[in-house]
Design a protein around this motif. Structure first.
Motif, PDB file in Angstrom:
ATOM      1  N   LEU A  41     103.365 106.818 -28.853  1.00  0.00           N
ATOM      2  CA  LEU A  41     101.932 106.551 -28.118  1.00  0.00           C
ATOM      3  C   LEU A  41     101.266 105.276 -27.916  1.00  0.00           C
ATOM      4  CD1 LEU A  41     101.531 109.559 -30.887  1.00  0.00           C
ATOM      5  CD2 LEU A  41     101.642 109.475 -28.517  1.00  0.00           C
ATOM      6  N   SER A  43      97.164 104.670 -26.880  1.00  0.00           N
ATOM      7  CA  SER A  43      95.664 105.051 -27.394  1.00  0.00           C
ATOM      8  C   SER A  43      94.622 103.751 -26.838  1.00  0.00           C
ATOM      9  CB  SER A  43      95.261 105.141 -28.298  1.00  0.00           C
ATOM     10  OG  SER A  43      93.564 105.349 -28.499  1.00  0.00           O
ATOM     11  N   ILE A  48      94.170 109.168 -26.279  1.00  0.00           N
ATOM     12  CA  ILE A  48      95.726 108.816 -25.991  1.00  0.00           C
ATOM     13  C   ILE A  48      96.017 108.940 -24.503  1.00  0.00           C
ATOM     14  CG2 ILE A  48      98.037 110.656 -25.815  1.00  0.00           C
ATOM     15  CD1 ILE A  48      97.081 109.296 -28.992  1.00  0.00           C
ATOM     16  N   SER A  50      98.984 107.539 -23.050  1.00  0.00           N
ATOM     17  CA  SER A  50     100.387 107.145 -22.717  1.00  0.00           C
ATOM     18  C   SER A  50     101.417 107.659 -24.180  1.00  0.00           C
ATOM     19  CB  SER A  50     101.269 106.351 -22.116  1.00  0.00           C
ATOM     20  OG  SER A  50     100.612 105.058 -22.975  1.00  0.00           O
ATOM     21  N   LEU A  51     102.344 108.364 -23.147  1.00  0.00           N
ATOM     22  CA  LEU A  51     103.272 108.755 -24.379  1.00  0.00           C
ATOM     23  C   LEU A  51     104.879 108.254 -23.546  1.00  0.00           C
ATOM     24  CD1 LEU A  51     103.622 112.266 -26.129  1.00  0.00           C
ATOM     25  CD2 LEU A  51     105.739 111.429 -25.060  1.00  0.00           C
ATOM     26  N   VAL A  94      92.649 113.428 -24.189  1.00  0.00           N
ATOM     27  CA  VAL A  94      93.967 112.248 -24.109  1.00  0.00           C
ATOM     28  C   VAL A  94      92.995 111.676 -22.194  1.00  0.00           C
ATOM     29  CG1 VAL A  94      95.972 112.910 -21.715  1.00  0.00           C
ATOM     30  CG2 VAL A  94      96.237 113.477 -24.245  1.00  0.00           C
ATOM     31  N   LEU A  96      93.520 110.018 -18.749  1.00  0.00           N
ATOM     32  CA  LEU A  96      94.576 110.493 -18.466  1.00  0.00           C
ATOM     33  C   LEU A  96      94.276 109.614 -16.752  1.00  0.00           C
ATOM     34  CD1 LEU A  96      96.589 113.053 -17.851  1.00  0.00           C
ATOM     35  CD2 LEU A  96      97.336 111.065 -19.327  1.00  0.00           C
ATOM     36  N   VAL A 145     101.437 111.325 -20.523  1.00  0.00           N
ATOM     37  CA  VAL A 145     101.768 112.383 -20.766  1.00  0.00           C
ATOM     38  C   VAL A 145     102.294 113.712 -21.796  1.00  0.00           C
ATOM     39  CG1 VAL A 145      99.880 112.822 -23.497  1.00  0.00           C
ATOM     40  CG2 VAL A 145      99.652 110.905 -21.812  1.00  0.00           C
TER      41      VAL A 145
END
Length: 186
Positions: A41, A43, A48, A50-51, A94, A96, A145
């Motif tokens: 993960l 941040s 967050i 990206s995962l 999140v 993005l 994510v």
């Protein structure tokens, strides 16, 4: 044009980035073990961004030491609860980065409840692009994510898994669908 906007969690303005020597190196990073393999993960300190699910034994930032942030701790807790079967939705912020079209698709994905499924065509219709099947597929596959923004809940109209860009691909997607009790075909 690439933009960044909140997709899930509390709305907020994009965070300012802390400069780092390697522009691809994340500022905050945590890794956890999961039934799918290790998860990484990343941040910006507030959300967050990206995962990644381990693929062929590797993660994107394998060589970067972990540095946690409170939002990463929340995400780790929520992911562990999800894998334990006690959490059915995520409320971690999140952020993005993507095109306006990608963000439209990702917002639709973020609204999908646990255990439900949609098709690429239905996503196209829901976003006003009923003939944009390939573009929809590209946006779903570009989701940075996965799991938290549940791109695994998208199947072909026939219920068949046509691909998955995270982890070990189709096997990872099938595991997630099975975990949520979603019927599918390989």
């Amino acid at each position: 044009m690439t933009t960044a906007s909140p997709v899930a969690g509390a709305p907020r303005a994009p965070a300012s980035r802390v400069p780092v020597p390697d522009s691809r190196a994340p500022v905050f990073l945590r890794r956890i073990d999961s039934p799918l393999g290790r998860i990484e993960l990343v941040s910006d300190g507030e959300a967050i961004v990206s995962l990644a699910i381990e693929c062929d034994g590797a993660l994107p930032f394998e060589d970067i030491p972990e540095q946690t942030a409170p939002v990463l701790d929340v995400a780790v807790t929520q992911l562990r609860e999800y894998f334990a079967g006690t959490r059915t939705d995520f409320d971690v912020p999140v952020l993005l980065a993507g095109t306006a079209f990608q963000q439209t698709i990702w917002r639709e994905l973020a609204r999908m409840p646990f255990g439900t499924v949609t098709s690429y065509g239905a996503l196209g219709h829901a976003t006003g692009r009923p003939t944009a099947g390939r573009a929809v597929g590209g946006a779903v596959g570009a989701n940075p994510v996965p799991i938290i923004v549940p791109c695994h809940r998208v199947l072909a109209t026939s219920g068949r898994i046509t691909g998955f860009s995270a982890g070990e691909g189709i096997a990872t997607k099938a595991w997630l669908l099975d975990h949520e009790g979603i019927e599918h075909r390989l």
